[in-house]
Enzyme design. Structure first.
Site, short mmCIF file in Angstrom:
data_model
loop_
_atom_site.label_atom_id
_atom_site.label_comp_id
_atom_site.label_asym_id
_atom_site.label_seq_id
_atom_site.Cartn_x
_atom_site.Cartn_y
_atom_site.Cartn_z
N GLU A 168 -15.48 -61.02 52.65
CA GLU A 168 -16.56 -60.69 52.13
C GLU A 168 -17.52 -61.15 52.61
O GLU A 168 -18.63 -61.33 52.08
CB GLU A 168 -16.57 -60.68 50.70
N GLU A 376 -8.25 -57.37 47.40
CA GLU A 376 -8.63 -57.44 46.16
C GLU A 376 -8.85 -56.03 45.29
O GLU A 376 -9.25 -55.29 46.02
CB GLU A 376 -10.08 -58.26 45.99
C1 BG6 Z 1 -15.40 -60.34 44.95
C2 BG6 Z 1 -14.87 -61.94 45.52
O1 BG6 Z 1 -16.51 -60.23 45.43
O2 BG6 Z 1 -15.20 -60.01 43.70
C3 BG6 Z 1 -14.51 -62.77 44.15
O3 BG6 Z 1 -14.05 -61.94 46.52
C4 BG6 Z 1 -15.22 -62.32 42.96
O4 BG6 Z 1 -14.38 -64.15 44.70
C5 BG6 Z 1 -14.76 -60.79 42.65
O5 BG6 Z 1 -14.78 -63.15 41.92
C6 BG6 Z 1 -15.13 -60.33 41.23
O6 BG6 Z 1 -16.41 -60.63 41.39
P1 BG6 Z 1 -17.23 -61.08 39.85
O7 BG6 Z 1 -18.66 -61.18 39.93
O8 BG6 Z 1 -16.93 -60.04 38.85
O9 BG6 Z 1 -16.78 -62.51 39.63
#
Ligand code: BG6
Length: 476
Positions: A168, A376
């Site tokens: 990201e 993800e």
């Molecule tokens: C992504 C990242 O942006 O989203 C993760 O790669 C992150 O590291 C995940 O934890 C979820 O985001 P958040 O802000 O809800 O923890």
């Protein structure tokens, strides 16, 4: 009745994490400080002052975590390496004890039949490099990043077949240099676009190095893709959505896939005097690097409307979990984000849109003709543990089920999807949201006091995913 699977036989049913969010052991075995180790100590930067000093102690409990993965039937585990375990100061002598941790982790995964997916960079830049030359703002980082990556390539040649270069880039650059919510905590768009250009060069150089070293396997970046919609068919709103897609998505993915910046966006940045300085040879380098897949982190879509030149700018994000607390946000003269009336939202105001992942896969496939690794996808929510240590996260099951179904549909239509990593495997530290926003299949007894027992408990979603994997996605 079990349906026919839409997923390829060798589909990677996976789950993910990142070093800073799970490992803890922030200064053990010779590890040096990263920019996050410093940033979290600035008062007010993280939710209730949480930090990753201990996190969920995966560093000491990785065997227990991998045993849970094995029992669940997980096919792939995506994790990131902390650069400062390998090179405490960012470069120089390899810290063998730090490398050994990942050697043990990878061996343990392989012994348990789980494919490791290794992320080279998930935001924890060595603090030494930030201090010495301002990290991503200096071209010196390119050589240091390639050197660090090459050590890992050699160490895991033939063992790790899936590599993620930068996680990201769009998020860590914008959060770091426009919103000051991540290190280095800067608000300066000129510096942001410059650092981003340098990160692009580093990404391209690492991909080229991987191919030059004839590494068996595949490498690609993981992009946080939020597909853009228009609020309606008013042409001005449709144009706003095009602007958003160009500025927020193509500005990165076009560079990864083609080595080109979107024309309209470069003009827009030049007009404002914030375009990056492109030196001789830069574009050739960007064009020469060919990722083997596009990594996609998908959580939500964004809906857009016209925003005049004197319109809305950046608004505050919801990091408290109080639904409806995020502020209106946009880029004057380009677009503004508006609520989509057709979708639901999480308590952190993230729009829940499974069709959006279908659209994401179709758009990427049509535009870039690359295989896609979903690195993800998941739902961050409050979870409650019962007196019997059960976690009934039916809302998460619904979220994941609908997204997996949408991925199946995209595969049927011809999208080449290599695998699916949910975010996240265990509960972990959310950079800005502490521990109350949970994502895992495995509940971890840890909270903002950072004094939890760290015991692991399987959520209902753990068993749901187990069934999905056993039936290769036929039984959702
Ligand atoms: C992504 C990242 O942006 O989203 C993760 O790669 C992150 O590291 C995940 O934890 C979820 O985001 P958040 O802000 O809800 O923890």
């Amino acid at each position: 009745m079990t349906e026919q699977s839409k997923f390829p036989k060798d589909f990677l049913w996976g789950s993910a994490s990142a070093a800073y969010q799970v490992e803890g052991a922030w200064d053990e075995d010779g590890k040096g400080p990263s920019v996050w180790d410093e940033f979290v100590r600035i008062p007010g930067k993280t939710f209730k002052g949480t930090n990753g000093d201990l996190a969920v102690d995966h560093f000491h409990r990785y065997q227990e975590d991998i045993a849970l993965m094995k029992e669940q039937g997980l096919k792939a585990y995506r994790f990131s390496v902390a650069w400062t375990r390998i090179f405490p100061e960012g470069r120089g002598e390899v810290n063998q004890a730090g490398l050994d941790f990942y050697i043990h982790l990878v061996d343990e995964l392989i012994e348990n039949g789980i494919e490791p997916v290794l992320t080279l960079y998930h935001w924890d830049l060595p603090q030494a490099l930030q201090e010495e030359y301002q990290g991503w703002e200096s071209r010196k980082v390119i050589e240091d990043f390639v050197n660090y990556a090459a050590v890992l390539f050699e160490a895991f040649r033939g063992k790790v077949h899936y590599w993620v270069s930068l996680n990201e880039q769009n998020i860590f650059i914008q959060m770091g240099y426009m919103l000051a919510l991540h290190p280095p905590g800067v608000v300066d768009q000129k510096r942001m676009y410059q650092a981003n250009h340098i990160a692009n060069l580093a990404n391209a150089s690492v991909i080229n190095k991987f191919h030059e070293m004839q590494m068996p396997g595949k490498i690609g970046p993981s992009f946080a893709y939020t597909p853009n919609y228009a609020i309606d068919s008013n042409p001005e709103n449709v144009l706003a959505a095009e602007n958003a897609e160009d500025l927020m998505a193509h500005y990165w993915m076009d560079v990864y896939a083609w080595g080109e910046y979107p024309i309209a966006i470069m003009k827009f940045l030049e007009k404002q005097g914030i375009a990056p300085t492109i030196e001789d040879g830069d574009m050739e380098l960007l064009r020469s690097a060919k990722p083997d897949f596009m990594g996609v982190n998908y959580y939500q879509t964004a809906t857009n409307a016209f925003n005049p030149i004197d319109g809305v700018g950046q608004g505050k994000m919801n990091t408290t979990g109080k639904k409806g607390s995020s502020e209106e946000s946009g880029v004057p003269g380009m677009y503004k984000k508006v609520a989509n009336p057709f979708v639901d939202r999480t308590n952190w105001d993230w729009e829940i849109d499974p069709t959006g992942i279908h659209i994401a896969l179709r758009r990427i496939t049509s535009r870039y003709r690359l295989p896609i690794l979903i690195t993800e996808n998941g739902l961050g929510e409050y979870d409650k543990i019962t007196a019997d240590n059960e976690i009934h996260d039916d809302y998460r099951i619904k979220y994941l089920k609908d997204h997996v179904a949408a991925i199946g549909d995209a595969i049927e239509e011809g999208c080449d999807v290599l695998g699916y990593c949910t975010w996240s495997y265990t509960d972990l530290l959310s950079w800005l949201n502490g521990y109350q926003k949970r994502y895992g299949f495995v509940y971890v007894d840890q909270d903002e006091t950072q004094e939890g027992s760290l015991k692991r408990y399987k959520k209902d979603s753990y068993y749901w995913y187990q069934r999905v994997i056993t039936t290769n996605g036929a039984n959702l």
